[in-house]
Design an enzyme around this catalytic site. Structure first.
Site, mmCIF file in Angstrom:
data_model
loop_
_atom_site.group_PDB
_atom_site.id
_atom_site.type_symbol
_atom_site.label_atom_id
_atom_site.label_comp_id
_atom_site.label_asym_id
_atom_site.label_seq_id
_atom_site.Cartn_x
_atom_site.Cartn_y
_atom_site.Cartn_z
ATOM 1 N N GLY A 1 -84.977 -5.217 6.053
ATOM 2 C CA GLY A 1 -85.368 -4.545 7.418
ATOM 3 C C GLY A 1 -84.942 -5.276 8.665
ATOM 4 C CB ILE B 1 -86.295 -10.190 7.790
ATOM 5 C CG1 ILE B 1 -87.698 -9.672 7.491
ATOM 6 C CG2 ILE B 1 -86.315 -11.744 7.416
ATOM 7 C CD1 ILE B 1 -88.045 -9.933 5.919
ATOM 8 C CE LYS C 1 -84.158 -3.064 0.735
ATOM 9 N NZ LYS C 1 -85.620 -2.712 0.962
HETATM 10 N N1 HSE Z 1 -88.293 2.005 0.691
HETATM 11 C C1 HSE Z 1 -87.963 0.694 1.194
HETATM 12 C C2 HSE Z 1 -88.973 -0.365 1.255
HETATM 13 C C3 HSE Z 1 -87.294 0.606 2.585
HETATM 14 O O1 HSE Z 1 -90.164 0.020 0.824
HETATM 15 O O2 HSE Z 1 -88.845 -1.508 1.430
HETATM 16 C C4 HSE Z 1 -86.553 -0.352 3.160
HETATM 17 O O3 HSE Z 1 -85.404 -0.761 2.525
#
Ligand code: HSE
Length: 401
Positions: free
Chosen positions: A129, A131, A200
């Site tokens: 997000g 960061i 990620k």
């Molecule tokens: N669904 C993801 C989370 C949102 O809970 O981290 C961010 O990618």
């Protein structure tokens, strides 16, 4: 003036518009030009919204407008985001995205198209997000050989595990509460099964190696089998359970995985709680560094997208270097990776477990009908063979040093 279009006026897209408006003086100064959101693409209309007159439903309006040089792709998912991003880059328009699925699936290809068209494909918001982690890996740590990345990369699961730890609650109850409060999706599979964290860590691992780490090759296990009892045992061991996404360069090869791990109180990721994310990076010169903050949410994620917009504005007509080649990295089979395991078996298997595992450290959390222990370091294959030989376990959780 630099004209920007936003694709998708949902949580992150509306956040992008809000960040550009709220911080416009600073952002314009840092961009070296005034940014103007010229279009917002969405299937819906937004009557009464201050930007309703910017909403369009046809992507070609944006694509064919020579004034638009930067596009924020905040739609999520593969299509039509992939087609739109590709067309935009081929037209020389930079794309800034929060879409981890698309980046994990098509990162090298879209980066190559950006290079061929002197524009940029930037994706700071796709991992962690708000960061900053993509930029540190791409620019700040370029003197390093990064040999390990360990992250808490999913806010939903970290919130659930934190609640289970603090309140002794069971997974299903916390998930239900998180859904009621809007922290977890109605369909929570991508988060709780680890798929989101897998994409990620695939992106981070690709930047770490400079080659392509396919998310499909990453062993991924979610948190649905973790129980309140596991946390009682974890407490006895001065540990907690966290969903870790990791990749490591070892003597035996490169491995990446997503799974729940028991980590000790002194581990840097132990205190990363609730919806927060953190990424722990080890470089051969710097040693450890850690990046911490809000890994999800409207404004934190939008802030990261807008930081990419500023970067694009500063590099109009130039491609910022990003080392992520299309060549696939071959990952170690998880069966060959080695670690300790925390294991719970029924009490009647105690003798068999001691005979099979030989050297163990017993853990007693007051369950008379169970025998629990931590194994020595062994390969996953060896562990699986031994546990199968005694007829299976109630549960097992990997143990991180
Ligand atoms: N669904 C993801 C989370 C949102 O809970 O981290 C961010 O990618």
């Amino acid at each position: 003036m630099i004209h920007v279009a936003v694709l998708g006026y949902g949580t992150v897209g509306s956040g992008v518009v809000e960040v550009i408006e709220t911080n416009k003086t600073d952002i314009n100064k840092k961009s070296g030009a005034e940014l103007n959101v010229k279009y917002i693409l969405d299937l819906r209309d937004f009557p009464g919204d201050p930007y309703e007159n910017k909403v369009v439903h046809d992507f070609n309006i944006i694509l064919e407008d020579p004034e638009v040089s930067i596009i924020c792709e905040t739609m999520g998912g593969n299509e039509p985001a992939y087609t739109f991003s590709k067309k935009a880059l081929m037209a020389g328009k930079s794309v800034c995205t929060s879409n981890k699925e698309l980046v994990a699936n098509h990162g090298p290809e879209l980066l190559q198209i950006a290079r061929e068209n002197n524009c940029n494909y930037l994706f700071e918001a796709s991992v962690g997000g708000g960061i900053p982690i993509i930029r540190p890996l791409n620019y700040s740590l370029t003197a390093e050989k990064i040999d390990a990345i360990t992250g808490i990369l999913n806010g939903t699961t970290n919130y659930i595990l934190t609640k289970m730890d603090k309140e002794g609650a069971d997974f299903e109850d916390v998930l239900k509460e998180a859904q009621e409060k809007g922290y977890a999706e109605r369909n929570p599979e991508a988060d709780v099964e680890g798929y989101d964290a897998c994409r990620k860590i695939a992106i981070l691992s690709s930047l770490m190696t400079g080659k392509n780490v396919k998310f499909e090759d990453i062993y991924t296990e979610g948190i649905t089998k973790i129980t309140a009892a596991d946390f009682l045992y974890a407490k006895k061991m001065n540990r907690s359970v966290k969903l870790l996404a990791m990749s490591k360069e070892t003597e035996d090869g490169f491995f990446a995985m997503v799974a729940p791990f028991m980590i000790p109180t002194e581990h840097p990721l132990y205190s990363v709680n609730d919806v927060f994310n953190a990424v722990f990076v080890h470089g051969n010169m710097l040693g450890d560094s850690m990046y911490y903050g809000r890994g999800a949410g409207k404004l934190p994620t939008a802030s990261a997208v807008v930081s990419d917009v500023v970067d694009c504005a500063r590099h109009q007509g130039k491609t910022i270097m990003c080392f992520w080649d299309a060549e696939n990295v071959s990952l170690m089979d998880v069966a060959d990776t080695k670690r300790r395991f925390f294991v719970r078996v029924s009490a009647d298997k105690k003798e068999a477990a001691i005979a099979a595992f030989a050297s163990i450290a017993e853990v007693n959390a007051g369950f008379a009908d169970e025998f629990a222990f931590v194994t020595d370091v062994m390969s996953e294959k060896e562990f699986n063979d031994k546990i199968a030989s005694i007829g299976g376990a109630i549960n097992r959780i990997r143990v991180e040093a």
